[in-house]
Design a protein around this motif. Structure first.
Motif, PDB file in Angstrom:
ATOM      1  N   TYR A 101       0.803  -1.221   0.000  1.00  0.00           N
ATOM      2  CA  TYR A 101       0.000   0.000   0.000  1.00  0.00           C
ATOM      3  C   TYR A 101       0.838   1.274   0.000  1.00  0.00           C
ATOM      4  O   TYR A 101       0.286   2.370  -0.009  1.00  0.00           O
ATOM      5  CB  TYR A 101      -0.932   0.008   1.213  1.00  0.00           C
ATOM      6  N   THR A 102       2.149   1.143   0.039  1.00  0.00           N
ATOM      7  CA  THR A 102       2.995   2.329   0.050  1.00  0.00           C
ATOM      8  C   THR A 102       2.709   3.205  -1.173  1.00  0.00           C
ATOM      9  O   THR A 102       2.680   2.722  -2.303  1.00  0.00           O
ATOM     10  CB  THR A 102       4.481   1.944   0.060  1.00  0.00           C
ATOM     11  N   LYS A 103       2.507   4.489  -0.939  1.00  0.00           N
ATOM     12  CA  LYS A 103       2.341   5.440  -2.030  1.00  0.00           C
ATOM     13  C   LYS A 103       3.708   6.024  -2.376  1.00  0.00           C
ATOM     14  O   LYS A 103       4.395   6.584  -1.513  1.00  0.00           O
ATOM     15  CB  LYS A 103       1.379   6.566  -1.631  1.00  0.00           C
ATOM     16  N   ARG A 104       4.079   5.909  -3.642  1.00  0.00           N
ATOM     17  CA  ARG A 104       5.367   6.417  -4.094  1.00  0.00           C
ATOM     18  C   ARG A 104       5.163   7.744  -4.818  1.00  0.00           C
ATOM     19  O   ARG A 104       4.349   7.841  -5.744  1.00  0.00           O
ATOM     20  CB  ARG A 104       6.046   5.407  -5.012  1.00  0.00           C
ATOM     21  N   VAL A 105       5.908   8.743  -4.379  1.00  0.00           N
ATOM     22  CA  VAL A 105       5.801  10.086  -4.957  1.00  0.00           C
ATOM     23  C   VAL A 105       7.167  10.462  -5.525  1.00  0.00           C
ATOM     24  O   VAL A 105       8.167  10.486  -4.808  1.00  0.00           O
ATOM     25  CB  VAL A 105       5.359  11.123  -3.910  1.00  0.00           C
ATOM     26  N   LEU A 106       7.201  10.751  -6.816  1.00  0.00           N
ATOM     27  CA  LEU A 106       8.434  11.146  -7.487  1.00  0.00           C
ATOM     28  C   LEU A 106       8.464  12.656  -7.652  1.00  0.00           C
ATOM     29  O   LEU A 106       7.484  13.265  -8.091  1.00  0.00           O
ATOM     30  CB  LEU A 106       8.518  10.487  -8.863  1.00  0.00           C
ATOM     31  N   LEU A 107       9.595  13.258  -7.310  1.00  0.00           N
ATOM     32  CA  LEU A 107       9.826  14.671  -7.581  1.00  0.00           C
ATOM     33  C   LEU A 107      10.873  14.768  -8.677  1.00  0.00           C
ATOM     34  O   LEU A 107      11.979  14.232  -8.548  1.00  0.00           O
ATOM     35  CB  LEU A 107      10.299  15.408  -6.326  1.00  0.00           C
ATOM     36  N   THR A 108      10.502  15.436  -9.757  1.00  0.00           N
ATOM     37  CA  THR A 108      11.382  15.491 -10.907  1.00  0.00           C
ATOM     38  C   THR A 108      11.338  16.875 -11.525  1.00  0.00           C
ATOM     39  O   THR A 108      10.533  17.729 -11.157  1.00  0.00           O
ATOM     40  CB  THR A 108      10.997  14.401 -11.936  1.00  0.00           C
ATOM     41  N   GLY A 109      12.219  17.099 -12.483  1.00  0.00           N
ATOM     42  CA  GLY A 109      12.326  18.397 -13.128  1.00  0.00           C
ATOM     43  C   GLY A 109      13.770  18.703 -13.461  1.00  0.00           C
ATOM     44  O   GLY A 109      14.661  17.875 -13.264  1.00  0.00           O
ATOM     45  N   GLY A 110      14.009  19.899 -13.976  1.00  0.00           N
ATOM     46  CA  GLY A 110      15.350  20.290 -14.376  1.00  0.00           C
ATOM     47  C   GLY A 110      16.237  20.656 -13.206  1.00  0.00           C
ATOM     48  O   GLY A 110      15.855  20.561 -12.031  1.00  0.00           O
ATOM     49  N   GLU A 111      17.438  21.099 -13.537  1.00  0.00           N
ATOM     50  CA  GLU A 111      18.408  21.480 -12.496  1.00  0.00           C
ATOM     51  C   GLU A 111      17.945  22.707 -11.721  1.00  0.00           C
ATOM     52  O   GLU A 111      17.329  23.626 -12.274  1.00  0.00           O
ATOM     53  CB  GLU A 111      19.773  21.766 -13.138  1.00  0.00           C
ATOM     54  N   SER A 112      18.263  22.707 -10.436  1.00  0.00           N
ATOM     55  CA  SER A 112      18.037  23.857  -9.560  1.00  0.00           C
ATOM     56  C   SER A 112      16.574  24.299  -9.535  1.00  0.00           C
ATOM     57  O   SER A 112      16.262  25.484  -9.593  1.00  0.00           O
ATOM     58  CB  SER A 112      18.936  25.042  -9.974  1.00  0.00           C
ATOM     59  N   THR A 113      15.689  23.306  -9.408  1.00  0.00           N
ATOM     60  CA  THR A 113      14.264  23.616  -9.256  1.00  0.00           C
ATOM     61  C   THR A 113      13.763  23.277  -7.857  1.00  0.00           C
ATOM     62  O   THR A 113      12.561  23.319  -7.603  1.00  0.00           O
ATOM     63  CB  THR A 113      13.424  22.870 -10.312  1.00  0.00           C
ATOM     64  N   GLY A 114      14.686  22.916  -6.973  1.00  0.00           N
ATOM     65  CA  GLY A 114      14.314  22.663  -5.581  1.00  0.00           C
ATOM     66  C   GLY A 114      13.841  21.258  -5.292  1.00  0.00           C
ATOM     67  O   GLY A 114      13.183  21.015  -4.272  1.00  0.00           O
ATOM     68  N   LYS A 115      14.173  20.277  -6.149  1.00  0.00           N
ATOM     69  CA  LYS A 115      13.694  18.905  -5.962  1.00  0.00           C
ATOM     70  C   LYS A 115      14.167  18.302  -4.649  1.00  0.00           C
ATOM     71  O   LYS A 115      13.376  17.732  -3.897  1.00  0.00           O
ATOM     72  CB  LYS A 115      14.162  18.021  -7.126  1.00  0.00           C
ATOM     73  N   SER A 116      15.460  18.416  -4.392  1.00  0.00           N
ATOM     74  CA  SER A 116      16.013  17.764  -3.203  1.00  0.00           C
ATOM     75  C   SER A 116      15.451  18.366  -1.926  1.00  0.00           C
ATOM     76  O   SER A 116      15.098  17.645  -0.980  1.00  0.00           O
ATOM     77  CB  SER A 116      17.542  17.869  -3.209  1.00  0.00           C
ATOM     78  N   THR A 117      15.365  19.690  -1.879  1.00  0.00           N
ATOM     79  CA  THR A 117      14.839  20.354  -0.680  1.00  0.00           C
ATOM     80  C   THR A 117      13.368  20.023  -0.468  1.00  0.00           C
ATOM     81  O   THR A 117      12.941  19.702   0.653  1.00  0.00           O
ATOM     82  CB  THR A 117      15.018  21.877  -0.792  1.00  0.00           C
ATOM     83  N   LEU A 118      12.586  20.065  -1.529  1.00  0.00           N
ATOM     84  CA  LEU A 118      11.162  19.781  -1.398  1.00  0.00           C
ATOM     85  C   LEU A 118      10.928  18.311  -1.039  1.00  0.00           C
ATOM     86  O   LEU A 118       9.993  17.994  -0.295  1.00  0.00           O
ATOM     87  CB  LEU A 118      10.420  20.133  -2.690  1.00  0.00           C
TER      88      LEU A 118
ATOM     89  N   ALA B  76      -1.336  18.057  -3.040  1.00  0.00           N
ATOM     90  CA  ALA B  76      -1.365  16.907  -3.945  1.00  0.00           C
ATOM     91  C   ALA B  76      -1.198  15.601  -3.176  1.00  0.00           C
ATOM     92  O   ALA B  76      -1.876  14.604  -3.467  1.00  0.00           O
ATOM     93  CB  ALA B  76      -0.262  17.043  -4.993  1.00  0.00           C
ATOM     94  N   VAL B  77      -0.319  15.594  -2.185  1.00  0.00           N
ATOM     95  CA  VAL B  77      -0.099  14.377  -1.397  1.00  0.00           C
ATOM     96  C   VAL B  77      -1.314  14.080  -0.523  1.00  0.00           C
ATOM     97  O   VAL B  77      -1.721  12.923  -0.380  1.00  0.00           O
ATOM     98  CB  VAL B  77       1.184  14.503  -0.548  1.00  0.00           C
ATOM     99  N   GLU B  78      -1.911  15.103   0.057  1.00  0.00           N
ATOM    100  CA  GLU B  78      -3.112  14.892   0.871  1.00  0.00           C
ATOM    101  C   GLU B  78      -4.240  14.301   0.030  1.00  0.00           C
ATOM    102  O   GLU B  78      -4.982  13.419   0.497  1.00  0.00           O
ATOM    103  CB  GLU B  78      -3.550  16.204   1.512  1.00  0.00           C
ATOM    104  N   GLU B  79      -4.374  14.741  -1.187  1.00  0.00           N
ATOM    105  CA  GLU B  79      -5.389  14.182  -2.093  1.00  0.00           C
ATOM    106  C   GLU B  79      -5.073  12.713  -2.396  1.00  0.00           C
ATOM    107  O   GLU B  79      -5.979  11.884  -2.505  1.00  0.00           O
ATOM    108  CB  GLU B  79      -5.439  14.994  -3.387  1.00  0.00           C
ATOM    109  N   LEU B  80      -3.799  12.415  -2.510  1.00  0.00           N
ATOM    110  CA  LEU B  80      -3.388  11.041  -2.789  1.00  0.00           C
ATOM    111  C   LEU B  80      -3.790  10.090  -1.668  1.00  0.00           C
ATOM    112  O   LEU B  80      -4.155   8.928  -1.916  1.00  0.00           O
ATOM    113  CB  LEU B  80      -1.867  10.999  -2.997  1.00  0.00           C
ATOM    114  N   LEU B  81      -3.738  10.565  -0.434  1.00  0.00           N
ATOM    115  CA  LEU B  81      -4.017   9.732   0.731  1.00  0.00           C
ATOM    116  C   LEU B  81      -5.487   9.714   1.123  1.00  0.00           C
ATOM    117  O   LEU B  81      -5.872   8.995   2.050  1.00  0.00           O
ATOM    118  CB  LEU B  81      -3.186  10.210   1.927  1.00  0.00           C
ATOM    119  N   ALA B  82      -6.311  10.481   0.438  1.00  0.00           N
ATOM    120  CA  ALA B  82      -7.728  10.565   0.800  1.00  0.00           C
ATOM    121  C   ALA B  82      -8.399   9.215   0.624  1.00  0.00           C
ATOM    122  O   ALA B  82      -8.059   8.459  -0.292  1.00  0.00           O
ATOM    123  CB  ALA B  82      -8.423  11.634  -0.057  1.00  0.00           C
TER     124      ALA B  82
END
Length: 337
Positions: free
Chosen positions: A156-173, A328-334
């Motif tokens: 049941y684990t929900k997997r969320v991918l954060l992606t995009g170009g360089e220096s868009t804040g992926k790691s921090t978010l 978006a994550v809260e909607e995923l877990l609804a």
């Protein structure tokens, strides 16, 4: 032991701690317990192999427990009638090959139930029904997380991918979201592996191969602990983007590997971070990408689209990005309506 031969069965769709407690009690009461997994092949249930593994992991330490799979073709539980009851009871008796002293079931099964009607020669041992059911868990597994055994939770684990170009804040978010939801996250594998030569411009083909394999391995290992949410910073398609951008000498082989890993991956939510926050040069980021962030961002989007992925774009300043991602994550877990 109070009984020689015992029988306990169910669909375990999914297995929960109420089931586990009954199984362990039943095994403690019998010299030999036959644990029957009922599989409705036409009812859209959880894969029988997955449920079998859950039961095996529950009872692997019990030498007196034997698992047995029983399939039926009824379209619904209501359609699983008396004729099917009797046929399956005969199959079970034939498999066991000796008298069944006791049949275990929950207290919600009365004198007209399958267990009572089909095994009149056996003692009926009814466990008090707990307050949870598999039906409730299927409707809202995240609201009943404490009832799921650790080895069931990865299903049941929900997997969320954060992606995009360089220096868009992926790691921090990624870390922000893991902290906000008290969840697990994995970092971008390529961050360290791409700097073995001091610059990603001089990467070797085997560096890309290792990045692809390590990112997949990190994800698989993180799933084993059964987190409710797993946030992942970048994926195989980001690596594929860099295969082209950095002109990997083994482009075709590593591209085939990234395609294969992407086909194995499943994400419940993909958050694509738009390049509309300031570009931060940390000493290792590409000035070529910095000069035309939109172009390269669109190339990554195209990779996602051509590989069959849908994604949710996250934009704005850092606060707006955080609040959009949390929503978006809260909607995923609804719960399922």
């Amino acid at each position: 032991m109070r009984y020689e031969i015992g029988l306990y069965g169910g669909s375990f769709n999914p297995l929960h701690l109420g089931h586990v407690d009954c199984i362990l009690q039943a095994a403690s009461l019998c010299k030999k317990l036959y644990l029957v997994l009922s599989v409705g092949v036409n009812r859209g249930e959880i894969d029988a192999r997955v449920r079998y593994r859950w039961l095996y992991q529950t009872t692997a330490h019990l030498p007196n427990v034997e698992l047995f799979v029983l399939e039926d073709t009824a379209e619904s539980k209501a359609a699983y009638g008396r004729d099917a009851w009797e046929k399956d009871a005969q199959t079970i008796r034939a498999h066991i090959g000796c008298p069944i002293d006791v049949v275990f079931c929950g207290s919600d099964y009365g004198p007209d139930s399958f267990w009572s009607q089909c095994y009149p020669e056996s003692t009926l041992f009814r466990f008090p029904r707990n307050e949870i059911s598999s039906t409730q868990i299927r409707a809202n597994p995240y609201g009943h997380w404490e009832w799921l055994p650790t080895f069931v939770r990865p299903y049941y684990t929900k997997r969320v991918l954060l992606t995009g170009g360089e220096s868009t804040g992926k790691s921090t978010l990624t870390i922000h979201l893991a902290r906000r939801f008290n969840a697990t996250y994995i970092e971008e594998a390529g961050r360290v592996l791409s700097e073995r030569s001091g610059t990603d411009l001089l990467m070797l083909p085997e560096d890309f191969t290792e990045i692809l394999l390590q990112q997949k391995l990190n994800s698989m290992q993180a799933l084993q602990s059964g987190p409710m949410l797993l946030f992942e910073d970048t994926d195989a398609l980001i690596t594929q983007f860099y295969l082209h951008f950095l002109q990997d000498a083994n482009l075709e082989q590593n591209k085939a590997l990234s395609d294969a890993i992407d086909a194995l991956n499943h994400y419940d939510l993909i958050l694509f971070l738009e390049p509309d926050v300031p570009f931060v040069q940390d000493g290792g980021r590409s000035e070529v990408i910095q000069a035309d962030r939109t172009q390269y961002s669109e190339q990554i989007k195209a990779l996602l689209t051509t590989h069959g992925h849908t994604f949710r774009c996250i934009h704005g300043d850092y606060w707006e990005r955080y609040t959009q991602a949390v929503q978006a994550v809260e909607e995923l877990l609804a719960p399922t309506p």
